[in-house]
Design an enzyme around this catalytic site. Structure first.
Site, PDB file in Angstrom:
ATOM      1  N   ASP A  11       0.918  -1.289   0.157  1.00 30.15           N
ATOM      2  CA  ASP A  11      -0.107  -0.075  -0.012  1.00 30.15           C
ATOM      3  C   ASP A  11       1.002   1.218  -0.103  1.00 30.15           C
ATOM      4  OD1 ASP A  11      -2.552   1.708   0.312  1.00 30.15           O
ATOM      5  OD2 ASP A  11      -1.716   1.800   2.505  1.00 30.15           O
ATOM      6  N   TYR A  13      -0.323   5.091   0.839  1.00 24.52           N
ATOM      7  CA  TYR A  13      -0.741   6.170   1.534  1.00 24.52           C
ATOM      8  C   TYR A  13      -0.749   5.775   2.996  1.00 24.52           C
ATOM      9  CZ  TYR A  13      -1.668   8.430  -2.877  1.00 24.52           C
ATOM     10  OH  TYR A  13      -1.552   9.031  -4.178  1.00 24.52           O
ATOM     11  N   ARG A  42      -7.953  13.503   5.499  1.00 20.51           N
ATOM     12  CA  ARG A  42      -7.536  12.016   5.422  1.00 20.51           C
ATOM     13  C   ARG A  42      -8.926  11.278   5.721  1.00 20.51           C
ATOM     14  NH1 ARG A  42      -5.438   7.946   2.717  1.00 20.51           N
ATOM     15  NH2 ARG A  42      -4.726   6.169   4.128  1.00 20.51           N
ATOM     16  N   SER A 117      -2.656   0.249  -5.105  1.00 20.79           N
ATOM     17  CA  SER A 117      -3.270   1.446  -4.338  1.00 20.79           C
ATOM     18  C   SER A 117      -4.353   1.751  -4.901  1.00 20.79           C
ATOM     19  CB  SER A 117      -2.206   2.631  -4.518  1.00 20.79           C
ATOM     20  OG  SER A 117      -2.496   3.866  -3.916  1.00 20.79           O
ATOM     21  N   ASN A 118      -5.301   2.442  -4.085  1.00 22.63           N
ATOM     22  CA  ASN A 118      -6.256   3.251  -4.425  1.00 22.63           C
ATOM     23  C   ASN A 118      -5.970   4.559  -5.287  1.00 22.63           C
ATOM     24  OD1 ASN A 118      -8.202   1.256  -3.207  1.00 22.63           O
ATOM     25  ND2 ASN A 118      -8.329   2.389  -1.261  1.00 22.63           N
TER      26      ASN A 118
END
Length: 221
Positions: A11, A13, A42, A117-118
Site C-alpha cells: 500500500d 498512503y 484524510r 493502491s487506491n
C-alpha cells in the site's frame, strides 16, 4: 520459519508515505489549523471513497481527495482561493516518505515488488517519481483500472490475476487495518505496519505479523 515469499505488495498512503505531511502546506495557508485540517482531510478522503463505492457512484481517488479537502476546509472555516486549493492538492504529489522506506526497498531486489493502491495512476506516478522511488517497483497498479477499491476482493485480484503466483507466495503490507483485513481475506500473507501503536481492528481476520515500521519485513526476505 517464515513461508517462502516471491512478491511483496505495498500500500502507499500511510504505509510508504506520511499522508499527514500535507499539514505543513495546510499550516502555511491557514496558520494554527494545519494539523486539524490534515486529520479531517484524510478521514473524509477514505469515507468519500468508500461511500461512493457502496452507493454505486464511483469517483477516482483524485476527485474524492479534492472533495475531502473542501469539506475539511469548511469544517475549520478556512476559506481557500482556487490557487490555495490547487497548492494543497499538489502537496499530495510531494508527501514525505517514512525515514526507513528507501533503505528497506533497496534490500528487496531478489523479490518482485508491487504497488497496489487506491490512488490513480497519475497520483502514484507523480508521488513515486518525486520521491525517487519509481525504480524500486516492478509493477505500479491502481484499482482505478477496475473501479473497485481496496478492500474489495476484486481490487487485490486486479494485480494478482496476472502475477503467475499463488496467494500464499505474496506478502501484503499496509498501515491501514481495513486494507490488511482485505488482503488477508483474499488469501495473501499480511503484515500490518502499525506506525501509531494502535490495537488491530475488531474483525475476524488478523495480520500474520505486526511491525512498527517497514524494517520488520526484512525477516521475510
Amino acid at each position: 520459519m517464515k513461508p517462502t515469499i516471491k512478491a511483496i505488495v505495498f500500500d502507499v498512503y500511510g504505509t510508504l508515505f506520511d499522508v499527514h505531511s500535507v499539514k505543513d502546506a495546510c499550516e502555511e495557508a491557514f496558520p494554527e489549523k494545519g494539523a486539524a485540517i490534515s486529520q479531517v482531510w484524510r478521514t473524509k478522503q477514505l469515507e468519500y471513497f468508500f461511500w461512493r463505492h457502496m452507493m454505486g457512484r464511483y469517483e477516482d481517488f483524485d476527485t474524492v481527495t479534492r472533495d475531502a479537502l473542501r469539506y475539511a476546509l469548511a469544517v475549520h472555516d478556512a476559506k481557500a482561493t482556487e490557487d490555495i486549493e490547487q497548492r494543497l492538492i499538489a502537496s499530495y504529489a510531494h508527501l514525505t516518505p517514512y525515514e526507513e522506506v528507501e533503505s528497506v526497498l533497496k534490500q528487496l531486489h531478489d523479490l518482485k515488488t508491487v504497488i497496489l493502491s487506491n490512488g490513480t495512476d497519475e497520483m502514484l506516478e507523480a508521488l513515486l517519481q518525486n520521491a525517487g522511488f519509481t525504480d524500486y517497483f516492478d509493477d505500479i497498479v491502481s484499482v482505478d483500472g477496475i473501479k473497485q477499491p481496496k478492500p474489495t476482493p476484486a481490487a487485490y485480484m486486479h494485480w494478482f490475476k496476472t502475477s503467475g503466483l499463488r496467494r500464499d507466495e505474496v506478502l501484503f503490507l499496509s498501515s491501514n487495518g481495513w486494507d490488511i483485513a482485505g488482503a488477508k481475506n483474499f488469501g495473501f500473507h499480511a503484515a500490518w505496519i502499525n506506525r501509531n501503536d494502535l490495537p488491530f481492528e475488531e474483525f475476524d481476520v488478523a495480520p500474520d505479523t505486526i511491525y512498527d515500521d517497514l524494517n520488520g519485513i526484512l525477516e521475510w526476505v
